[in-house]
Design an enzyme around this catalytic site. Structure first.
Site, PDB file in Angstrom:
ATOM      1  N   THR A   1       0.852  -1.197   0.000  1.00 52.19           N
ATOM      2  CA  THR A   1       0.000   0.000   0.000  1.00 52.19           C
ATOM      3  C   THR A   1       0.886   1.244   0.000  1.00 52.19           C
ATOM      4  O   THR A   1       0.717   2.151  -0.822  1.00 52.19           O
ATOM      5  CB  THR A   1      -0.919   0.007   1.242  1.00 52.19           C
ATOM      6  OG1 THR A   1      -1.743  -1.157   1.183  1.00 52.19           O
ATOM      7  CG2 THR A   1      -1.789   1.244   1.306  1.00 52.19           C
TER       8      THR A   1
ATOM      9  N   GLN B   1       1.004  -9.585  -6.150  1.00 52.45           N
ATOM     10  CA  GLN B   1       0.451 -10.943  -6.255  1.00 52.45           C
ATOM     11  C   GLN B   1       1.311 -11.867  -7.120  1.00 52.45           C
ATOM     12  O   GLN B   1       0.984 -13.047  -7.273  1.00 52.45           O
ATOM     13  CB  GLN B   1      -0.983 -10.900  -6.804  1.00 52.45           C
ATOM     14  CG  GLN B   1      -1.997 -10.265  -5.857  1.00 52.45           C
ATOM     15  CD  GLN B   1      -2.326 -11.138  -4.634  1.00 52.45           C
ATOM     16  OE1 GLN B   1      -1.985 -12.324  -4.576  1.00 52.45           O
ATOM     17  NE2 GLN B   1      -2.970 -10.549  -3.636  1.00 52.45           N
TER      18      GLN B   1
ATOM     19  N   SER C   1       4.993  -6.834  -1.200  1.00 52.62           N
ATOM     20  CA  SER C   1       4.700  -6.955   0.228  1.00 52.62           C
ATOM     21  C   SER C   1       5.049  -8.360   0.726  1.00 52.62           C
ATOM     22  O   SER C   1       4.614  -9.348   0.117  1.00 52.62           O
ATOM     23  CB  SER C   1       3.197  -6.702   0.416  1.00 52.62           C
ATOM     24  OG  SER C   1       2.876  -6.604   1.761  1.00 52.62           O
TER      25      SER C   1
ATOM     26  N   THR D   1      13.451   4.905  11.067  1.00 54.34           N
ATOM     27  CA  THR D   1      14.463   3.906  11.441  1.00 54.34           C
ATOM     28  C   THR D   1      14.217   2.599  10.691  1.00 54.34           C
ATOM     29  O   THR D   1      13.111   2.058  10.742  1.00 54.34           O
ATOM     30  CB  THR D   1      14.401   3.638  12.962  1.00 54.34           C
ATOM     31  OG1 THR D   1      14.571   4.890  13.630  1.00 54.34           O
ATOM     32  CG2 THR D   1      15.475   2.659  13.402  1.00 54.34           C
TER      33      THR D   1
ATOM     34  N   CYS E   1      -9.384  -5.583   1.592  1.00 54.64           N
ATOM     35  CA  CYS E   1      -9.147  -4.146   1.754  1.00 54.64           C
ATOM     36  C   CYS E   1     -10.242  -3.293   1.121  1.00 54.64           C
ATOM     37  O   CYS E   1     -10.213  -2.072   1.175  1.00 54.64           O
ATOM     38  CB  CYS E   1      -7.823  -3.756   1.103  1.00 54.64           C
ATOM     39  SG  CYS E   1      -6.673  -5.091   0.899  1.00 54.64           S
TER      40      CYS E   1
END
Ligand code: PMP
Length: 375
Positions: free
Chosen positions: A70, A178, A196, A234, A320
């Site tokens: 995202t 995907q 992701s 960080t 989502c």
């Protein structure tokens, strides 16, 4: 329990989790600290980055670590549009994109950017002639997902790049979330690519944007030093290192895993096609991991919860999404009812034939029962 929702998220691999725990315990330093502990953590991140580049055969690319796809999609889209707005404000995309691409584009539209949607061929791949005809002097970005998460349509990124190669100023972004860890493909045709770790048995909360090293984009998060100047904060050492491990594991025996999913997909499709209450929404060009179908006279949520009672887990639309029908199914079938009633089963090499057969049996049973109650 039968888990058939691998495209929503995958369970974390035990050894990836072990790596996460070990790195968290043993590398306490901030990678940007000047002392030994900082240096050790920084070195570990550099090794992880080198490993990711090797596994994905990246050349001339850098990785901007993000909280997931995202953020990576937001960074790619806003990062390009804000950086290159002096060149133009025209963007090309498709109706098959994830919300994390479509929503930023809606924001940009309100800011005066123009969005064009490429039409799809019969097989639901991007119509390259139409893509070509949409390109203008002021086009700055083309964003087209490699694999759609709801129906599994796979786009030919190489062919799209062949069209775009004649326009070197247009930046080509793809949401490859995907595809990573499921299929081997050439990432070097892309200027920007979002992914992701949670989709390839890694931890949730980590992902990245792969970027051409010589491409400049505007950051969307400003602050303290990180691993690159494009995203402040960080660096999460353990998340990055465990993601590199998850990626390496995902690409081990990737062809065999794919073949295994293909076999399961055939069994699943054969059984679903046998049931005349079921219509398949996924086109032939879909990857075998995703099967989308509709049962027209039963509400998708009702079936999902009926299966949940048997501890079988599938999806109605992407987890989502907030609207009550699948936009992707609507866009490929043109049928609102099919889109409202659509269900997604997503499988993995971890899925067994017995699980597929049990799911099909339970689904048929639930359809019969619910139809009897409805009539
Ligand atoms: N793009 C696609 C195609 C996805 O499937 C997802 C996850 N559903 C995302 C982006 C967003 O990923 P994340 O939740 O990790 O930010």
């Amino acid at each position: 329990m039968i888990y058939l929702d691998y495209s929503a998220t995958t369970p974390v691999d035990e050894s990836v989790l072990d790596t996460y725990v070990k790195v968290t315990k043993n590398y306490v330093g901030n990678p940007n600290s000047l002392h030994k502990l900082g240096f050790e953590a920084g070195k570990l991140i550099d090794e992880a980055t080198a490993q990711i580049k090797k596994v994905l055969s990246l050349a001339g690319k850098e990785i901007i670590y993000t909280s997931g796809a995202t953020e990576a999609n937001n960074l790619a889209i806003f990062g390009v549009c804000y950086k290159y707005q002096h060149r133009g404000k025209h963007i090309i995309t498709t109706h098959l994109e994830h919300k994390s691409v479509l929503e930023p584009l809606k924001v940009l539209e309100k800011e005066g950017y123009e969005i064009s949607y490429v039409s799809l061929n019969e097989d639901k791949t991007v119509n390259l002639e139409h893509l070509k005809s949409l390109i203008r002097e002021d086009t700055i970005l083309v964003s087209i997902a490699f694999i759609n998460s709801e129906v599994g349509v796979k786009q030919d990124l190489v062919k799209i790049k062949e069209v775009l190669a004649q326009y070197p100023k247009i930046i080509f972004h793809s949401d490859i979330t995907q595809g990573v860890g499921k299929i081997k493909f050439d990432l070097n045709v892309l200027d920007l690519a979002s992914f992701s770790a949670q989709k390839f048995y890694g931890m949730k909360g980590i992902g990245g944007l792969i970027k051409n090293t010589n491409l400049d984009i505007s950051p969307i998060i400003y602050g303290g030093k990180s691993t690159t100047r494009f995203r402040a904060g960080t660096p999460p050492t353990a998340l990055i290192v465990s993601m590199a491990k998850a990626l390496r594991l995902a690409y081990d025996n990737i062809e065999e895993k794919y073949k295994c999913v293909e076999k399961l997909n055939q069994i699943l499709l054969m059984n679903l096609r046998d049931n005349h209450y079921i219509v398949i929404n996924s086109p032939d060009k879909a990857i075998p991991h995703i099967v989308n179908f509709s049962v027209l006279d039963i509400k998708a949520e009702t079936l999902l919860h009926a299966l949940e009672e048997e501890e079988i887990y599938i999806s109605t639309k992407t987890a989502c999404s907030s609207i009550d029908y699948s936009e992707s199914v609507y866009n490929i079938t043109g049928d609102k009812k099919r889109a409202e009633h659509s269900l997604r089963v997503s499988i993995s090499h971890l899925t067994s034939k017995e699980e597929i057969l049990c799911f099909v049996m339970m689904l048929e049973d639930k359809i019969e029962r619910l139809r009897r109650i409805n009539s």
